[in-house]
Design a protein around this motif. Sequence first.
Motif, short mmCIF file in Angstrom:
data_model
loop_
_atom_site.label_atom_id
_atom_site.label_comp_id
_atom_site.label_asym_id
_atom_site.label_seq_id
_atom_site.Cartn_x
_atom_site.Cartn_y
_atom_site.Cartn_z
N SER A 165 -49.58 -48.21 -19.52
CA SER A 165 -48.21 -47.80 -19.21
C SER A 165 -47.24 -48.58 -20.09
N ALA A 166 -46.04 -48.02 -20.25
CA ALA A 166 -45.02 -48.66 -21.09
C ALA A 166 -43.66 -48.17 -20.64
N ALA A 167 -42.62 -48.95 -20.94
CA ALA A 167 -41.27 -48.58 -20.54
C ALA A 167 -40.26 -49.17 -21.50
N ARG A 222 -40.08 -43.97 -19.47
CA ARG A 222 -41.32 -44.55 -18.95
C ARG A 222 -42.52 -43.67 -19.24
N VAL A 223 -43.59 -44.32 -19.59
CA VAL A 223 -44.91 -43.68 -19.61
C VAL A 223 -45.68 -44.38 -18.49
N ASP A 224 -45.77 -43.75 -17.34
CA ASP A 224 -46.36 -44.42 -16.18
C ASP A 224 -47.88 -44.53 -16.27
N TRP A 225 -48.52 -43.60 -16.99
CA TRP A 225 -49.97 -43.72 -17.20
C TRP A 225 -50.38 -42.88 -18.40
N ALA A 226 -51.11 -43.49 -19.29
CA ALA A 226 -51.72 -42.78 -20.41
C ALA A 226 -53.09 -43.41 -20.62
N ASP A 227 -54.08 -42.57 -20.87
CA ASP A 227 -55.42 -43.11 -21.10
C ASP A 227 -55.47 -43.97 -22.35
N GLU A 228 -54.59 -43.66 -23.30
CA GLU A 228 -54.52 -44.47 -24.51
C GLU A 228 -53.13 -44.34 -25.13
N PRO A 271 -49.96 -45.76 -24.84
CA PRO A 271 -48.70 -45.51 -24.13
C PRO A 271 -47.47 -45.93 -24.94
N ILE A 272 -47.61 -46.93 -25.80
CA ILE A 272 -46.45 -47.36 -26.60
C ILE A 272 -46.08 -46.29 -27.62
N ALA A 273 -47.07 -45.65 -28.22
CA ALA A 273 -46.79 -44.54 -29.12
C ALA A 273 -46.15 -43.38 -28.37
N ALA A 274 -46.61 -43.11 -27.15
CA ALA A 274 -46.00 -42.06 -26.34
C ALA A 274 -44.56 -42.41 -25.98
N LEU A 275 -44.31 -43.68 -25.70
CA LEU A 275 -42.95 -44.12 -25.39
C LEU A 275 -42.04 -43.95 -26.60
N ALA A 276 -42.53 -44.30 -27.76
CA ALA A 276 -41.74 -44.11 -28.99
C ALA A 276 -41.41 -42.65 -29.20
N GLY A 277 -42.34 -41.75 -28.87
CA GLY A 277 -42.09 -40.32 -28.97
C GLY A 277 -41.00 -39.87 -28.01
N LEU A 278 -40.99 -40.42 -26.80
CA LEU A 278 -39.94 -40.10 -25.85
C LEU A 278 -38.58 -40.55 -26.37
N TRP A 279 -38.53 -41.73 -26.96
CA TRP A 279 -37.28 -42.24 -27.51
C TRP A 279 -36.78 -41.34 -28.64
N GLU A 280 -37.66 -40.88 -29.49
CA GLU A 280 -37.24 -40.01 -30.59
C GLU A 280 -36.70 -38.68 -30.06
N ALA A 281 -37.25 -38.21 -28.95
CA ALA A 281 -36.76 -36.98 -28.35
C ALA A 281 -35.42 -37.20 -27.64
N TYR A 282 -35.26 -38.37 -27.03
CA TYR A 282 -34.05 -38.65 -26.25
C TYR A 282 -32.89 -39.11 -27.12
N ARG A 283 -33.19 -39.79 -28.21
CA ARG A 283 -32.16 -40.39 -29.06
C ARG A 283 -31.00 -39.42 -29.39
N PRO A 284 -31.29 -38.20 -29.92
CA PRO A 284 -30.18 -37.33 -30.31
C PRO A 284 -29.38 -36.77 -29.14
N GLN A 285 -29.88 -36.91 -27.92
CA GLN A 285 -29.20 -36.39 -26.74
C GLN A 285 -28.48 -37.46 -25.93
N MET A 286 -28.74 -38.73 -26.25
CA MET A 286 -28.26 -39.82 -25.41
C MET A 286 -26.74 -39.80 -25.24
N GLN A 287 -26.00 -39.72 -26.32
CA GLN A 287 -24.54 -39.74 -26.22
C GLN A 287 -24.01 -38.52 -25.46
N ASP A 288 -24.69 -37.39 -25.60
CA ASP A 288 -24.26 -36.20 -24.88
C ASP A 288 -24.41 -36.39 -23.37
#
Length: 225
Positions: free
Chosen positions: A163-165, A180-186, A188-205
């Motif tokens: 997990s990672a947050a 948050r990545v509450d559970w990943a078999d492998e 999780p930090i890469a998955a968290l970075a992917g979430l950030w890249e998806a969220y980044r352009p929407q954050m200010q909105d």
Amino acid sequence: MTFSIVGRCAQSGQLGIAISSSSIAVGARCAWARAGVGVVATQNVTLPAIGAQVLDLLEREKLTPETALQRALARDPFSAYRQVTVVDGAGHTALFTGAQALGRRHARAGEQCVAAGNMLADEQVIEAMVQAFESERGALADRLLFAMNAAIGAGGEAGPVHSAALKIVDAQVWPVVDLRVDWADEAPIAALAGLWEAYRPQMQDYIARALNPTAAPSYGVPGDE
């Protein structure tokens, strides 16, 4: 079981934490941040209450991070099992690793940051995190994730992480980033970075939508015109 970095951006004043663990849902128990006040990681055998206690002491009693941390730990009869790090709203730091912390453990403060971990593959994991945070430029989220990737490159935990947050506070009373990545078999930090890249352009909105819905953009979802 866990490694993390808490930090402050000197340019924006943002405070944040990135953390990963072999346990499930690390972000729910271990990541604490309050805008303008501080950021705390509570890990190893976690007592989540310590995070809120330290932040309350920083805000209400205007204590230094070291004094606030020691006072919170003094309330806990099992403080020897805890690992806690703090950065306050001015970038001052504090850290604690109890004698009963698990496995190979290490913590170090850097420039407006603290990295810490237990059950580490090597103490150099923490050194690599501090060096990465201090050397990286750009948004606080990017610097925190860069440090987490440096930890993986230096060996990470002795076992797999699941997990990672990532949590960041700015001027608002709520986190502007809480991913948050509450559970990943492998990986999780890469998955968290992917979430950030998806969220980044929407954050200010999303901030705009909260502060002034009439001026916010539409996302075209049902009922959103």
